[in-house]
Motif scaffolding. Structure first.
Motif, PDB file in Angstrom:
ATOM      1  N   ASP A   1       0.838  -1.197   0.000  1.00  0.00           N
ATOM      2  CA  ASP A   1       0.000   0.000   0.000  1.00  0.00           C
ATOM      3  C   ASP A   1       0.874   1.249   0.000  1.00  0.00           C
TER       4      ASP A   1
ATOM      5  N   ASN B   1       2.681  -0.230  11.151  1.00  0.00           N
ATOM      6  CA  ASN B   1       1.492   0.540  11.516  1.00  0.00           C
ATOM      7  C   ASN B   1       1.957   1.850  12.118  1.00  0.00           C
TER       8      ASN B   1
ATOM      9  N   TYR C   1       2.356   6.365  11.350  1.00  0.00           N
ATOM     10  CA  TYR C   1       2.181   7.585  10.566  1.00  0.00           C
ATOM     11  C   TYR C   1       3.420   7.937   9.747  1.00  0.00           C
TER      12      TYR C   1
ATOM     13  N   VAL D   1       1.004  11.250   6.084  1.00  0.00           N
ATOM     14  CA  VAL D   1      -0.157  10.762   6.813  1.00  0.00           C
ATOM     15  C   VAL D   1      -0.311  11.667   8.031  1.00  0.00           C
TER      16      VAL D   1
ATOM     17  N   ARG E   1      -2.209   4.303   9.908  1.00  0.00           N
ATOM     18  CA  ARG E   1      -2.279   3.546   8.663  1.00  0.00           C
ATOM     19  C   ARG E   1      -1.397   2.308   8.771  1.00  0.00           C
TER      20      ARG E   1
ATOM     21  N   THR F   1       0.683  -0.870   6.622  1.00  0.00           N
ATOM     22  CA  THR F   1       1.272  -1.316   5.363  1.00  0.00           C
ATOM     23  C   THR F   1       2.121  -2.557   5.622  1.00  0.00           C
TER      24      THR F   1
END
Length: 374
Positions: free
Chosen positions: A50, A337, A339, A345, A361, A363
């Protein structure tokens, strides 16, 4: 191109060594005895599912590499001249734009006097357990040491480094490193409003690293230094401390470190820690696991709004396969996980006189790499 480049580097190192040693003529035999060459390569392919992270985009990249080339000239039994060149490619990382293609990562004169070693010039900075070998992939269980611990900074000190070691009774030993000088400091940080690339120099840097070695492969360390940061928007002193612990046995390695950077103008407060374990299942097969946590304080003009955010939570697992001639193949998968990514972000949202921490977020990304050295 590489051959021509290597020849120029070799000739430069030979010339510098000859001048420093004061030798007028070196025979072929004496040159072979005095000059040694070492090199390492750590190259990989990375892909994220991602968000781009640490130079690894969703599309994948093979532009991911660290290469070192070192020349060591023994001027006298207790004196040496060392140069190490460094080439790095960081994929799509914002840091790629502030790096030269080839840099001088080491350039120092070394003198030994009994148990004391003095280095003058640009020398690797002893800071924690793996900082001095951060670019040598064959001695690391993952592609890199935890980036949240090292950032892209403080790999070397331009100045003076003095080292001493003393063996104690019953298998104990103490080791100390004191440094003074300057260093480079580059990082990518998420503020409350944007992603920023910070590149600066750490001036008037003074500090020390101490180790206690104990039986059973135990090593404990404490590092502390203070430096002055000067940029158009940031001035003032920063403090950095690190606590390290490691157990290295024939069947595996367990290490953990905790770092904290704090300072002023503007304020800084960054805490990073990790734990790493390596299981040596076979001389040619190692399994590794790692967990990283980082907390960053976001500062506001109204200091009452200053907020700590869990900027990074990451877990990684890797398989290391050891081949012939010191080659290591690594396959690692990482779950991230937080920022801190290569895309902005927003960690917080300000609503009136309150600060709300936004949802983090997640990834996943993986790296397949090969490392070799001689």
């Amino acid at each position: 191109m590489y051959t021509s480049f290597s020849r120029r580097c070799i000739l430069s190192a030979i010339a510098a060594g000859a001048l420093l040693s004061g030798a007028r003529v070196l025979s072929a035999q004496s040159l072979e005895e005095r000059l040694t060459i070492h090199a390492s390569l750590n190259a990989g392919y990375g892909k994220s599912n991602d968000l781009p992270v640490l130079g690894i985009p969703k599309e994948g990249t093979v532009d991911y590499r660290v290469m070192t080339l070192q020349f060591r000239y023994q001027m006298a039994p207790n004196d040496a001249f060392v140069v190490q060149l460094l080439n790095r490619r960081l994929g799509s990382s914002p840091l790629a734009g502030v790096l030269n293609d080839v840099t001088t990562q080491m350039a120092y004169w070394q003198h030994r006097a009994g148990a004391i070693t003095t280095k003058v010039g640009r020398t690797p900075l002893p800071r924690g357990l793996t900082n001095e070998v951060r670019y040598i992939g064959t001695v690391l269980p993952f592609f890199r040491q935890p980036f949240e611990i090292s950032g892209d900074a403080f790999d070397a000190v331009d100045g003076v480094l003095v080292t001493g070691r003393r063996d104690l009774a019953k298998g104990f030993a103490v080791e100390g490193h004191a440094h003074f000088g300057a260093s480079e400091n580059r990082s990518v940080r998420a503020t409350s409003t944007e992603l920023t690339v910070r590149s600066s120099r750490a001036h008037n840097m003074i500090g020390a690293q101490g180790y206690l070695d104990a039986p059973g492969g135990v090593r404990l360390g404490v590092f502390a230094n203070k430096y002055e940061r000067r940029t158009p928007t940031q001035t003032g002193f920063r403090n950095f401390v690190a606590y390290s612990g490691q157990i290295d046995r024939s069947f595996g390695v367990l290490r953990a470190e905790h770092f904290r950077e704090s300072g002023e103008s503007p304020g800084a407060d960054l805490k990073s820690r990790y734990v790493q374990a390596v299981a040596k299942l076979h001389p040619r097969i190692h399994l590794a696991g790692e967990h990283i946590r980082q907390t960053q304080r976001v500062f506001f003009t109204d200091t009452r709004l200053n907020t700590d955010i869990p900027s990074v939570r990451e877990t990684g697992a890797a398989v290391n396969l050891f081949g012939a001639a010191g080659t290591v193949f690594k396959f690692e998968h990482r779950w991230r996980n937080g920022y801190t990514y290569d895309a902005f972000v927003a960690p917080t949202t300000v609503e009136g006189n309150t600060v709300r921490i936004n949802p983090s977020r997640a990834t996943n990304y993986w790296i397949a790499s090969v490392a070799t050295s001689f």
